[in-house]
Design a protein around this motif. Structure first.
Motif, mmCIF file in Angstrom:
data_model
loop_
_atom_site.group_PDB
_atom_site.id
_atom_site.type_symbol
_atom_site.label_atom_id
_atom_site.label_comp_id
_atom_site.label_asym_id
_atom_site.label_seq_id
_atom_site.Cartn_x
_atom_site.Cartn_y
_atom_site.Cartn_z
ATOM 1 N N UNK A 31 0.945 -1.200 -0.011
ATOM 2 C CA UNK A 31 0.005 -0.125 0.217
ATOM 3 C C UNK A 31 0.953 1.221 -0.075
ATOM 4 N N UNK A 32 1.851 1.253 0.888
ATOM 5 C CA UNK A 32 2.783 2.426 0.882
ATOM 6 C C UNK A 32 3.309 2.618 -0.447
ATOM 7 N N UNK A 33 3.896 1.640 -0.986
ATOM 8 C CA UNK A 33 4.597 2.146 -2.510
ATOM 9 C C UNK A 33 3.478 2.582 -3.412
ATOM 10 N N UNK A 34 2.192 1.742 -3.464
ATOM 11 C CA UNK A 34 1.192 2.133 -4.557
ATOM 12 C C UNK A 34 0.922 3.670 -4.264
ATOM 13 N N UNK A 35 0.771 4.010 -2.920
ATOM 14 C CA UNK A 35 0.332 5.265 -2.518
ATOM 15 C C UNK A 35 1.272 6.408 -2.967
ATOM 16 N N UNK A 36 2.621 5.990 -2.796
ATOM 17 C CA UNK A 36 3.420 6.982 -3.102
ATOM 18 C C UNK A 36 3.473 7.116 -4.775
ATOM 19 N N UNK A 37 3.389 6.061 -5.409
ATOM 20 C CA UNK A 37 3.247 6.178 -6.865
ATOM 21 C C UNK A 37 2.074 6.732 -7.397
ATOM 22 N N UNK A 38 0.953 6.765 -6.489
ATOM 23 C CA UNK A 38 -0.240 7.321 -6.925
ATOM 24 C C UNK A 38 -0.087 9.139 -6.600
#
Length: 209
Positions: A31-38
């Motif tokens: 979730x952290x990596x996807x949130x950073x990407x978003x």
């Protein structure tokens, strides 16, 4: 290889979706990596979830506000994705020959979708990912860490026949930089049993302006 992978994922599509549908809820690293990407991509333009499977991450990115669509090699996976996320667009396609224009994406997600590509073909896939990114666009990829080639004969409760490759972060970084991208972040974490047996890696790269 392409046919082998397509058949395997058509076979497991329903079981895969059932097992992993809520897995993101228990995985703060993902979730952290996807949130950073978003957050980095924002509203800059469309985002392709390339190797989207049943669309679980496509839906997550859409909920984060991205203009996202999914592409997958497996018609079976795409059928599940369309049923589960009827408001999003999903198409059958290959990472090695994306039906997308040059520079058409603000972001590309390749989430465990490089792992069935033979190593000698990975430079072409990396070049294709770089091609479809607009200047300033981001690529986020995730994969299992290692250098083993495995032939999988049973997965998600089904008999299959598919090859998979664990990858080294430095090797994937070189593939991306050779394709013209610039590495922005790298995270390697320990496995989360029972689904994972080896460390997992995430790489975030950017196409220069």
């Amino acid at each position: 290889m392409t046919d082998q992978t397509r058949i395997a994922y058509d076979t497991v599509a329903e079981s895969y979706d059932e097992l992993l549908r809520d897995e993101l809820d228990a995985n703060p690293w993902d979730r952290a990596m996807l949130d950073a990407f978003a957050g980095l991509v924002g509203t800059a333009g469309p985002v392709g979830d390339l190797g989207c499977g049943p669309g679980r991450l496509t839906g997550h990115l859409a909920a984060l506000g991205l203009d996202v669509f999914g592409v997958d090699l497996s018609p079976g996976m795409i059928a599940v994705a369309r049923r589960t996320h009827p408001d999003l667009r999903f198409e059958v396609g290959s990472l090695g020959a994306l039906d997308l224009g040059d520079g058409s994406l603000a972001g590309a997600l390749a989430w465990y979708s490089l792992i069935h590509t033979p190593p000698e073909q990975l430079p072409d896939v990396a070049a294709e990912l770089a091609r479809v990114l607009a200047p300033g666009g981001r690529l986020l990829t995730a994969f299992q860490v290692g250098d083993e080639h495995r032939h999988i004969t049973h997965a998600y409760g089904h008999d299959v026949s598919v090859d998979a490759y664990r990858l080294r972060p430095d090797s994937v970084t070189k593939l991306l930089t050779d394709a013209g991208l610039v590495l922005e972040a790298q995270l390697v974490r320990q496995p989360r049993p029972p689904l994972e047996r080896v460390p997992q890696a995430y790489l975030l790269a950017r196409k220069p302006d």
